[in-house]
Design a protein around this motif. Sequence first.
Motif, PDB file in Angstrom:
ATOM      1  N   LEU A 143     -14.037   1.247  13.778  1.00  0.00           N
ATOM      2  CA  LEU A 143     -12.476   1.522  13.844  1.00  0.00           C
ATOM      3  C   LEU A 143     -11.865   0.389  12.949  1.00  0.00           C
ATOM      4  CD1 LEU A 143     -11.691   2.986  17.335  1.00  0.00           C
ATOM      5  CD2 LEU A 143     -12.153   4.100  15.248  1.00  0.00           C
ATOM      6  N   VAL A 144     -11.967  -0.762  13.170  1.00  0.00           N
ATOM      7  CA  VAL A 144     -11.564  -1.888  12.400  1.00  0.00           C
ATOM      8  C   VAL A 144     -12.014  -1.741  11.028  1.00  0.00           C
ATOM      9  CG1 VAL A 144     -11.632  -4.167  11.882  1.00  0.00           C
ATOM     10  CG2 VAL A 144     -11.450  -3.629  14.372  1.00  0.00           C
ATOM     11  N   GLU A 145     -13.114  -1.419  10.606  1.00  0.00           N
ATOM     12  CA  GLU A 145     -13.549  -1.165   9.088  1.00  0.00           C
ATOM     13  C   GLU A 145     -12.612  -0.041   8.778  1.00  0.00           C
ATOM     14  OE1 GLU A 145     -17.783  -1.004   7.620  1.00  0.00           O
ATOM     15  OE2 GLU A 145     -17.864  -1.463   9.906  1.00  0.00           O
ATOM     16  N   LEU A 146     -12.534   1.163   9.531  1.00  0.00           N
ATOM     17  CA  LEU A 146     -11.688   2.057   9.044  1.00  0.00           C
ATOM     18  C   LEU A 146     -10.328   1.737   8.639  1.00  0.00           C
ATOM     19  CD1 LEU A 146     -12.595   5.249  11.140  1.00  0.00           C
ATOM     20  CD2 LEU A 146     -12.956   5.100   8.627  1.00  0.00           C
ATOM     21  N   VAL A 147      -9.731   0.961   9.627  1.00  0.00           N
ATOM     22  CA  VAL A 147      -8.320   0.613   9.396  1.00  0.00           C
ATOM     23  C   VAL A 147      -8.257  -0.271   8.152  1.00  0.00           C
ATOM     24  CG1 VAL A 147      -6.441  -0.639  10.417  1.00  0.00           C
ATOM     25  CG2 VAL A 147      -7.729   1.095  11.609  1.00  0.00           C
ATOM     26  N   MET A 148      -9.282  -1.132   7.991  1.00  0.00           N
ATOM     27  CA  MET A 148      -8.990  -2.076   6.997  1.00  0.00           C
ATOM     28  C   MET A 148      -9.190  -1.169   5.674  1.00  0.00           C
ATOM     29  SD  MET A 148      -8.426  -4.990   8.124  1.00  0.00           S
ATOM     30  CE  MET A 148      -7.856  -4.864  10.042  1.00  0.00           C
ATOM     31  N   ALA A 149      -9.904  -0.381   5.496  1.00  0.00           N
ATOM     32  CA  ALA A 149     -10.339   0.240   4.169  1.00  0.00           C
ATOM     33  C   ALA A 149      -9.194   1.103   3.984  1.00  0.00           C
ATOM     34  CB  ALA A 149     -11.670   1.156   4.304  1.00  0.00           C
ATOM     35  N   THR A 150      -8.392   1.546   4.929  1.00  0.00           N
ATOM     36  CA  THR A 150      -7.390   2.467   4.684  1.00  0.00           C
ATOM     37  C   THR A 150      -5.716   1.890   4.863  1.00  0.00           C
ATOM     38  OG1 THR A 150      -7.407   3.199   6.887  1.00  0.00           O
ATOM     39  CG2 THR A 150      -8.814   4.619   5.538  1.00  0.00           C
ATOM     40  N   HIS A 151      -5.674   0.855   5.291  1.00  0.00           N
ATOM     41  CA  HIS A 151      -4.239   0.423   5.533  1.00  0.00           C
ATOM     42  C   HIS A 151      -4.424  -0.806   4.750  1.00  0.00           C
ATOM     43  CE1 HIS A 151      -4.692   2.882   9.031  1.00  0.00           C
ATOM     44  NE2 HIS A 151      -3.550   2.526   9.559  1.00  0.00           N
ATOM     45  N   THR A 152      -4.907  -1.729   4.154  1.00  0.00           N
ATOM     46  CA  THR A 152      -4.834  -2.962   3.376  1.00  0.00           C
ATOM     47  C   THR A 152      -5.091  -2.941   2.053  1.00  0.00           C
ATOM     48  OG1 THR A 152      -7.122  -3.721   3.823  1.00  0.00           O
ATOM     49  CG2 THR A 152      -5.663  -3.979   5.915  1.00  0.00           C
ATOM     50  N   GLY A 153      -5.023  -4.129   1.306  1.00  0.00           N
ATOM     51  CA  GLY A 153      -5.472  -4.159   0.077  1.00  0.00           C
ATOM     52  C   GLY A 153      -4.217  -3.646  -0.925  1.00  0.00           C
ATOM     53  N   ILE A 154      -3.071  -3.265  -0.141  1.00  0.00           N
ATOM     54  CA  ILE A 154      -1.750  -2.912  -0.877  1.00  0.00           C
ATOM     55  C   ILE A 154      -0.454  -3.458  -0.325  1.00  0.00           C
ATOM     56  CG2 ILE A 154      -2.807  -0.465  -1.485  1.00  0.00           C
ATOM     57  CD1 ILE A 154      -1.505   0.422   1.005  1.00  0.00           C
ATOM     58  N   THR A 155       0.602  -3.499  -1.124  1.00  0.00           N
ATOM     59  CA  THR A 155       1.731  -4.195  -0.642  1.00  0.00           C
ATOM     60  C   THR A 155       2.270  -3.479   0.536  1.00  0.00           C
ATOM     61  OG1 THR A 155       3.325  -3.073  -1.906  1.00  0.00           O
ATOM     62  CG2 THR A 155       2.183  -4.932  -3.048  1.00  0.00           C
ATOM     63  N   THR A 156       2.975  -4.035   1.352  1.00  0.00           N
ATOM     64  CA  THR A 156       3.907  -3.389   2.269  1.00  0.00           C
ATOM     65  C   THR A 156       4.700  -2.123   2.055  1.00  0.00           C
ATOM     66  OG1 THR A 156       5.724  -5.068   2.275  1.00  0.00           O
ATOM     67  CG2 THR A 156       4.056  -5.740   3.863  1.00  0.00           C
ATOM     68  N   GLU A 157       5.155  -2.437   0.788  1.00  0.00           N
ATOM     69  CA  GLU A 157       6.167  -1.222   0.195  1.00  0.00           C
ATOM     70  C   GLU A 157       5.328  -0.096  -0.064  1.00  0.00           C
ATOM     71  OE1 GLU A 157       8.786  -2.730  -2.931  1.00  0.00           O
ATOM     72  OE2 GLU A 157      10.301  -3.255  -1.282  1.00  0.00           O
ATOM     73  N   GLU A 158       4.080  -0.348  -0.648  1.00  0.00           N
ATOM     74  CA  GLU A 158       3.294   0.719  -1.082  1.00  0.00           C
ATOM     75  C   GLU A 158       2.770   1.580   0.020  1.00  0.00           C
ATOM     76  OE1 GLU A 158       1.287  -1.150  -5.241  1.00  0.00           O
ATOM     77  OE2 GLU A 158       0.442  -1.416  -3.154  1.00  0.00           O
ATOM     78  N   PHE A 159       2.435   0.674   1.192  1.00  0.00           N
ATOM     79  CA  PHE A 159       1.988   1.188   2.483  1.00  0.00           C
ATOM     80  C   PHE A 159       3.079   2.101   3.063  1.00  0.00           C
ATOM     81  CE2 PHE A 159       1.082   1.191   7.110  1.00  0.00           C
ATOM     82  CZ  PHE A 159      -0.155   1.716   6.881  1.00  0.00           C
ATOM     83  N   GLU A 160       4.386   1.505   3.187  1.00  0.00           N
ATOM     84  CA  GLU A 160       5.348   2.270   3.763  1.00  0.00           C
ATOM     85  C   GLU A 160       5.594   3.760   3.165  1.00  0.00           C
ATOM     86  OE1 GLU A 160       9.408   0.463   3.784  1.00  0.00           O
ATOM     87  OE2 GLU A 160      10.316   2.063   4.223  1.00  0.00           O
ATOM     88  N   ALA A 161       5.314   3.548   1.698  1.00  0.00           N
ATOM     89  CA  ALA A 161       5.650   5.062   1.010  1.00  0.00           C
ATOM     90  C   ALA A 161       4.720   5.813   1.474  1.00  0.00           C
ATOM     91  CB  ALA A 161       5.567   4.771  -0.363  1.00  0.00           C
ATOM     92  N   ILE A 162       3.079   5.481   1.467  1.00  0.00           N
ATOM     93  CA  ILE A 162       1.986   6.269   1.825  1.00  0.00           C
ATOM     94  C   ILE A 162       2.239   6.832   3.380  1.00  0.00           C
ATOM     95  CG2 ILE A 162      -0.456   6.360   2.334  1.00  0.00           C
ATOM     96  CD1 ILE A 162      -0.782   3.980   0.146  1.00  0.00           C
TER      97      ILE A 162
END
Lengths: 339, 339
Positions: free
Chosen positions: A125-144
């Motif tokens: 589950l942690v792997e899934l979250v890391m692959a899908t929730h990180t490596g981008i900026t907070t603003e990019e994540f909020e938009a997604i």
Amino acid sequence: MQQRFPSPHWLACLFLVCFATVSLHAAEPLASWNDTAAKAAIIKFVETVTDEDSVAYVPPEDRIATFDNDGTLWTEHPMYTQLAFAFDRVRTLAPQHPEWKTQQPFKAVLENDLQAVAASGKKGLVELVMATHTGITTEEFEAIVTDWFKTARHPRFKRPYTQCTYLPMVELLEYLRANDFKTFIVSGGGIEFMRPMTMEVYGIPPEQVVGTTIETKFEIQDGKPVLMRLPKIDFIDDKAGKPVGINKFIGKRPIAAFGNSAGDREMLQWTAAREGATLKMLVFHDDAQREYAYGPANGLPDSLFGTFPQDLMDEAKQSDWVVISMKNDWKTIFAPEKD
Amino acid sequence: MQQRFPSPHWLACLFLVCFATVSLHAAEPLASWNDTAAKAAIIKFVETVTDEDSVAYVPPEDRIATFDNDGTLWTEHPMYTQLAFAFDRVRTLAPQHPEWKTQQPFKAVLENDLQAVAASGKKGLVELVMATHTGITTEEFEAIVTDWFKTARHPRFKRPYTQCTYLPMVELLEYLRANDFKTFIVSGGGIEFMRPMTMEVYGIPPEQVVGTTIETKFEIQDGKPVLMRLPKIDFIDDKAGKPVGINKFIGKRPIAAFGNSAGDREMLQWTAAREGATLKMLVFHDDAQREYAYGPANGLPDSLFGTFPQDLMDEAKQSDWVVISMKNDWKTIFAPEKD
């Protein structure tokens, strides 16, 4: 000039005052709750702590109420909403990751095999979250996230996840705020996954959302400061983490706390140990017809999402925590669907 | 019944309304500020973002203002208040620690040798904080801090530290709140060191205080849940940590930010990068007579506490950050002492 008797103007004013008062109270609070012990417990508690003549009076600044989110304010089945988001992100990102076709837990997600995802355990589950929730900026994540909430639909109720919130709980939030409570979310869910929707859906602003956080890093990119989301958990706001999160983010002890699973036990214990009157409630999922039923106290197997073991039910009974039966205490589960 | 002309009652009502309005505005905002560019910048900014007809209008829920504490809202010399607290705690706890007589940095504290404490570096300071701030519950720590604030006195001003706050900045907090801003502290100081006093001193409730945190652990002690303060830093809310802390705790970007040192640079950059009107201000300590003067821009050596290097002054000028001269912009530094 002094007048002994009320003038017509005075009467008009009085009428206006009365009318205004009545219209404020016109909408019955907790209208979607049946007249059972759960509703009575809420009203009794609120009337007591707001009564200046009561020994249990609590001044407005200390009227802190904390709410778990998944399973307490909105549906957590067939899986946590955030996990559904992660699954959709895996599907979206899959073309850039051909290796996921053979690599767990991504393979399981792409094959829609929830059991295999679950078998990958916490690590998966942690792997899934890391692959899908990180490596981008907070603003990019909020938009997604914002975009996803607009388009995604709950598989059973066929409506946006933001409309799979429990109407009686939204009414409870409103009732508490009308009585000068400050309402907070204290959830195991990701803080930045929840914040884009909590104001619109619950009337709770971002600064009153406590949740699990991942580490971020301040960077200047092309001359512009950004916060990058790093593939590292910062804080897990669940179980014994909930009192820690409450203390860290709020700095006051709640006088009322609402949960629905073993993840909320310590939050309720922490609230209960406060001096003075407190209200502790657990939403119990016993309504397979209108929502879901799960857990041993229903005579059903325990659930992967929102586990409610028998010993939690026992502790609730021993500790005077109010168990809310969705089936018996709620007239309605969801608000009518909005366009 | 309809009346064409105002009756005496109507006039009385109008009078009351006017009177109420006038009395709300009777106290001049920012009364302790001289009529210089700094005050004008504040007023112009607030009038702009609260003007619904302005393109720069900001709705109330987004009027987030963040304030550094040490050197921005209260005095940070001859040392950070929290360090003075740690020194006092070392003296209090010394009888239980005979080894401190020979062990640095404790020996230096017991000998009141600030230079030697400084020479122990960050490692020494962390050791001091751990020895004096942890190993107790959050409630015990709060009681110790609260008690200390009642008895400790600033060595030069001979008044409680809670009365070494800058009156013009307290007026600024009030002025912003009167214009529907939500005011937050975002400080490198310990969050649980500040929270016991921020409401009384600044009108800022605990849940609007962001700061450095140490790890805590939920435990049941004698059947009662407590949070133990562990000897481990959780998060340092300074420099690049300030935007991280703002994002984590508040979840919104400030439209106004106030600091006084290199520790606030990234907070101001983060605020400045927001779309729309923003206000960024730095308090500059150039008033040796009424408070303190330090830093290269004063032609003085840089300071151990509240460093304000020349390149920060240069960045402020280039970036339109307003530098507040304590000497020229403030009529008064401290409020008259209270009993």
